[in-house]
Design a protein around this motif. Structure first.
Motif, short mmCIF file in Angstrom:
data_model
loop_
_atom_site.label_atom_id
_atom_site.label_comp_id
_atom_site.label_asym_id
_atom_site.label_seq_id
_atom_site.Cartn_x
_atom_site.Cartn_y
_atom_site.Cartn_z
N ILE A 156 9.51 -14.55 -8.19
CA ILE A 156 10.96 -14.63 -7.98
C ILE A 156 11.31 -14.72 -6.49
CG2 ILE A 156 11.51 -13.44 -10.13
CD1 ILE A 156 12.01 -10.90 -8.44
N ALA A 157 10.30 -14.66 -5.63
CA ALA A 157 10.51 -14.73 -4.18
C ALA A 157 9.16 -14.81 -3.49
CB ALA A 157 11.28 -13.50 -3.70
N MET A 158 9.18 -14.89 -2.16
CA MET A 158 7.94 -14.92 -1.40
C MET A 158 7.49 -13.50 -1.05
SD MET A 158 8.30 -17.99 1.41
CE MET A 158 9.52 -17.07 2.34
N PRO A 159 6.34 -13.07 -1.55
CA PRO A 159 5.83 -11.76 -1.15
C PRO A 159 5.03 -11.85 0.15
CG PRO A 159 4.41 -12.69 -2.83
CD PRO A 159 5.54 -13.67 -2.62
N GLY A 160 5.07 -10.79 0.93
CA GLY A 160 4.26 -10.73 2.13
C GLY A 160 2.90 -10.11 1.84
N LYS A 161 2.10 -9.94 2.88
CA LYS A 161 0.75 -9.43 2.74
C LYS A 161 0.73 -8.05 2.11
CE LYS A 161 -3.33 -8.16 5.45
NZ LYS A 161 -3.92 -8.09 6.82
N SER A 162 1.64 -7.16 2.53
CA SER A 162 1.65 -5.78 2.02
C SER A 162 1.98 -5.73 0.54
CB SER A 162 2.65 -4.94 2.81
OG SER A 162 2.26 -4.82 4.17
N ALA A 163 2.91 -6.59 0.11
CA ALA A 163 3.27 -6.62 -1.31
C ALA A 163 2.12 -7.17 -2.14
CB ALA A 163 4.53 -7.46 -1.51
N LEU A 164 1.42 -8.16 -1.62
CA LEU A 164 0.27 -8.71 -2.34
C LEU A 164 -0.82 -7.65 -2.53
CD1 LEU A 164 -0.03 -12.18 -0.55
CD2 LEU A 164 0.51 -11.83 -2.97
N LEU A 165 -1.09 -6.90 -1.48
CA LEU A 165 -2.11 -5.84 -1.58
C LEU A 165 -1.66 -4.72 -2.51
CD1 LEU A 165 -3.37 -5.63 2.11
CD2 LEU A 165 -4.61 -6.51 0.12
N ALA A 166 -0.38 -4.36 -2.45
CA ALA A 166 0.13 -3.31 -3.33
C ALA A 166 0.01 -3.71 -4.79
CB ALA A 166 1.59 -3.00 -2.98
N ALA A 167 0.24 -4.99 -5.08
CA ALA A 167 0.18 -5.46 -6.47
C ALA A 167 -1.20 -5.27 -7.07
CB ALA A 167 0.58 -6.93 -6.54
N VAL A 168 -2.23 -5.44 -6.26
CA VAL A 168 -3.61 -5.34 -6.78
C VAL A 168 -4.25 -3.99 -6.48
CG1 VAL A 168 -3.96 -7.83 -6.63
CG2 VAL A 168 -4.57 -6.38 -4.68
N GLN A 169 -3.59 -3.18 -5.64
CA GLN A 169 -4.09 -1.86 -5.31
C GLN A 169 -2.96 -0.83 -5.40
OE1 GLN A 169 -5.83 -2.07 -1.38
NE2 GLN A 169 -7.62 -3.19 -2.07
N PRO A 170 -2.42 -0.62 -6.60
CA PRO A 170 -1.32 0.34 -6.74
C PRO A 170 -1.79 1.76 -6.44
CG PRO A 170 -2.13 -0.34 -8.89
CD PRO A 170 -2.82 -1.22 -7.88
N ALA A 171 -0.85 2.60 -6.11
CA ALA A 171 -1.17 4.01 -5.85
C ALA A 171 -1.67 4.67 -7.13
CB ALA A 171 0.06 4.73 -5.32
N PRO A 172 -2.57 5.65 -7.03
CA PRO A 172 -3.00 6.39 -8.23
C PRO A 172 -1.88 7.32 -8.67
CG PRO A 172 -4.00 7.30 -6.23
CD PRO A 172 -3.27 6.08 -5.80
N SER A 173 -1.16 6.93 -9.68
CA SER A 173 0.00 7.69 -10.13
C SER A 173 0.27 7.38 -11.61
CB SER A 173 1.23 7.32 -9.29
OG SER A 173 2.41 7.88 -9.83
N LYS A 174 0.90 8.35 -12.30
CA LYS A 174 1.30 8.16 -13.69
C LYS A 174 2.79 7.82 -13.80
CE LYS A 174 -2.26 11.23 -15.59
NZ LYS A 174 -2.53 12.44 -16.42
N ALA A 175 3.42 7.56 -12.66
CA ALA A 175 4.86 7.29 -12.65
C ALA A 175 5.20 6.06 -13.48
CB ALA A 175 5.34 7.09 -11.22
N LEU A 176 6.30 6.20 -14.23
CA LEU A 176 6.81 5.08 -15.04
C LEU A 176 8.23 4.70 -14.65
CD1 LEU A 176 5.57 6.14 -18.60
CD2 LEU A 176 4.77 4.18 -17.26
#
Length: 323
Positions: free
Chosen positions: A272-292
């Protein structure tokens, strides 16, 4: 010719000429040298651009220097007062007159096109073209353009084509996406780089504070794992297109489009838009969390919750002002 001048003026006279500032028709003149231009023609092009110098003498200097064949094609700005010595150095080094355009993280393809249209001295080769034709021209027929270009600052020579900038941004996103996908977490629910790009674009649009990106990624990853709707407003807004007037209504959340994650499970069909480097890394390396769930605190950050009861308390506190 230059040797003749040297003989006539003497070594001192020739040295004086090499360091003598040249007059120009304006404060700065534009010089374009096409690939394959012969040194003699380069000298004439300098004169045609508005530099007041004898072209045969200038050509003779190019030849005498031994660097005539090292002159590089490109677009140059020649300032009034440039000396023959500095002029040749500029042309040999390829010190082109560069401009720059910045594509921002979170921009849509429409915003990218608008920025390129406004960019100084950038030729618009894509004006009026449909997005699918542009992607075909870039060698990606059938590929949706949204999110395919990496947000960064791109320099270009005066007179360059916007298609060239797009091609570089496209290749940059390919490279960044491949690098991020290679670093994906083993337990990611994403199965393709394409899914990573789509999720990264959502993360980019949802993030108020950069440090929250991994947690926002965790929420969406957790939802994808259990088949829970993502229910993210930016996808709804994107699906509405020009119908969105800045105010997202409940009826909008119920209006089905391919991008409405309130009416459809899973990821939308395109970024839906252009992601930057940090967003790309976050997408494949999410934080260890059970948050929904997460809700904006009002200061740019978000409050994350693992269950609906905690989320409702957070909504009451941060959105409704209830303790």
């Amino acid at each position: 010719m230059f040797l003749v001048i040297v003989a006539a003026l003497g070594g001192g006279g020739a040295l004086w000429w090499l360091n003598q500032g040249l007059a120009t028709s304006t404060d700065t003149v534009d010089l374009a040298i096409e690939p394959g231009t012969l040194p003699r023609d380069v000298a004439q092009a300098v004169v045609n651009a508005g530099v007041q110098v004898n072209p045969l003498l200038l050509y003779g200097w190019f030849r005498f220097s031994g660097e005539a064949r090292q002159i590089k094609a490109g677009s140059y700005e020649i300032e009034r007062g440039v000396t023959p010595r500095r002029l040749l150095r500029k042309l040999v080094r390829g010190d082109e007159a560069l401009r720059a355009v910045t594509l921002l993280e979170g921009w849509t393809f429409a915003q990218v096109r608008a920025a390129l249209l406004k960019a100084e001295h950038l030729t618009s080769s894509t004006r009026g073209l449909e997005p699918d034709f542009i992607m075909k021209s870039l060698g990606r027929p059938g590929l949706h353009p949204e999110g395919r270009f990496f947000p960064d600052t791109y320099t270009y020579a005066k007179g360059s084509s916007d298609l060239g900038v797009l091609k570089r941004a496209l290749r940059a996103m390919d490279k960044r996406l491949d690098a991020a996908w290679a670093q994906r977490a083993p337990d990611t629910p994403l199965t393709t780089p394409e899914q990573a790009l789509i999720l990264a674009s959502i993360i980019e649009k949802e993030t108020g504070r950069p440090s929250d990106r991994p947690m926002i990624a965790a929420v969406f990853s957790n939802r994808l794992r259990i088949g829970m709707m993502l229910q993210t407003d930016p996808t709804v807004i994107y699906g509405l297109g020009n119908r969105f007037d800045g105010n997202l209504r409940r009826s909008d959340l119920q209006t089905d489009t391919p991008w409405n994650t309130y009416t459809r499970t899973g990821l939308p069909p395109t970024p839906i838009a252009m992601p930057g480097k940090s967003a790309l890394l976050a997408a494949v390396q999410p934080a260890p969390s059970k948050a929904l769930y997460f809700v904006a605190r009002g200061d740019g950050s978000s409050e994350f919750s693992a269950d609906l009861e905690a989320h409702n308390r957070a909504v009451n506190k941060y959105q409704r002002g209830q303790q």
